[in-house]
Design an enzyme around this catalytic site. Structure first.
Site, PDB file in Angstrom:
ATOM      1  N   PHE A  23      39.839  55.474  58.918  1.00  0.00           N
ATOM      2  CA  PHE A  23      38.893  56.869  58.308  1.00  0.00           C
ATOM      3  C   PHE A  23      39.646  56.522  56.888  1.00  0.00           C
ATOM      4  CE2 PHE A  23      37.087  60.786  56.583  1.00  0.00           C
ATOM      5  CZ  PHE A  23      36.539  61.054  57.012  1.00  0.00           C
ATOM      6  N   HIS A  89      39.432  71.746  56.604  1.00  0.00           N
ATOM      7  CA  HIS A  89      39.556  70.479  58.069  1.00  0.00           C
ATOM      8  C   HIS A  89      40.691  69.767  57.362  1.00  0.00           C
ATOM      9  CE1 HIS A  89      37.286  68.005  60.596  1.00  0.00           C
ATOM     10  NE2 HIS A  89      37.978  66.957  60.299  1.00  0.00           N
TER      11      HIS A  89
HETATM   12  N1  INI Z   1      40.210  60.971  59.674  1.00  0.00           N
HETATM   13  C1  INI Z   1      41.602  60.807  58.394  1.00  0.00           C
HETATM   14  O1  INI Z   1      42.073  59.946  58.575  1.00  0.00           O
HETATM   15  N2  INI Z   1      41.237  61.044  57.149  1.00  0.00           N
HETATM   16  C2  INI Z   1      40.498  62.212  56.330  1.00  0.00           C
HETATM   17  O2  INI Z   1      40.936  62.726  55.123  1.00  0.00           O
HETATM   18  C3  INI Z   1      39.830  62.511  57.718  1.00  0.00           C
HETATM   19  N3  INI Z   1      39.395  63.436  56.934  1.00  0.00           N
HETATM   20  O3  INI Z   1      38.645  64.153  56.159  1.00  0.00           O
HETATM   21  O4  INI Z   1      38.080  64.572  57.773  1.00  0.00           O
HETATM   22  C4  INI Z   1      39.850  62.503  59.115  1.00  0.00           C
HETATM   23  N4  INI Z   1      38.238  63.077  60.163  1.00  0.00           N
HETATM   24  C5  INI Z   1      38.351  62.048  61.232  1.00  0.00           C
HETATM   25  C6  INI Z   1      39.575  62.699  62.536  1.00  0.00           C
HETATM   26  O5  INI Z   1      40.807  62.264  62.010  1.00  0.00           O
HETATM   27  C7  INI Z   1      39.387  62.294  64.214  1.00  0.00           C
HETATM   28  O6  INI Z   1      39.296  60.609  63.538  1.00  0.00           O
HETATM   29  C8  INI Z   1      37.985  63.359  64.172  1.00  0.00           C
HETATM   30  O7  INI Z   1      37.841  64.232  64.048  1.00  0.00           O
HETATM   31  C9  INI Z   1      37.159  62.922  65.338  1.00  0.00           C
HETATM   32  O8  INI Z   1      39.044  63.296  66.373  1.00  0.00           O
END
Ligand code: INI
Length: 159
Positions: A23, A89
């Protein structure tokens, strides 16, 4: 006489696991580049480095725990990037990830380094991933090296 335990930065004898989330990959790939650069320039052979890619920052502690359970891993470097959005979040993920990474070290005794950026926006993140504020992946790798040297020495200290 006071006994002082201080880590040096010798790294060639250790093996490292790196967990990096996909991500915000434009940022996390640069953190990985920094961490690799630090390890290689401190004499760690490529064969002693395992890199695991996971989906997001939330998944980092789970992978870190698996890596820490591997006999061939002396320290785990955790790299990710969480950028604040318009909902809470960010807070939930950031809190869980930092707590989880710390918990891995306490549960397993294996050193972990926290190289997860938590920023207000992409610009701040990029600044910390190889631009004007340095590279926090590089810094996390250096912390892992120092912490490993400290904890290795402590194992030999008699009280
Ligand atoms: N994951 C990140 O690494 N950075 C982010 O900014 C982020 N946002 O903002 O949503 C993010 N979301 C995904 C999360 O880490 C999980 O992979 C997802 O919720 C599935 O479990």
């Amino acid at each position: 006489m006071v006994r002082v335990v201080e880590g040096n930065l010798s790294a060639g004898q250790y093996s490292f696991g790196i967990v990096v989330s996909r991500f915000n990959g434009i940022v996390t790939q640069q953190l990985l580049r920094g961490a690799m650069d630090c390890l290689l320039r401190h004499g760690v052979a490529e064969e002693r480095i395992t890199v695991v890619h996971c989906p997001g920052a939330f998944e980092i502690p789970h992978v870190a725990k698996q890596l820490a359970g591997n006999d061939h891993v002396d320290a785990v470097i955790c790299l990710g990037c969480i950028i604040r959005g318009e909902t809470p979040h960010f807070e939930y993920i950031a809190k869980e990830v930092s707590r989880g990474i710390g918990q891995v070290a306490l549960d397993t005794g294996v050193a972990t380094a926290f190289g997860v950026l938590t920023t207000e926006n992409l610009e701040q993140a990029l600044e910390r991933a190889g631009a004007k504020a340095g590279n926090k992946g590089w810094d996390a790798a250096l912390s892992a090296i120092e912490q490993l040297n400290v904890t290795t020495q402590l194992k030999g200290v008699k009280h």
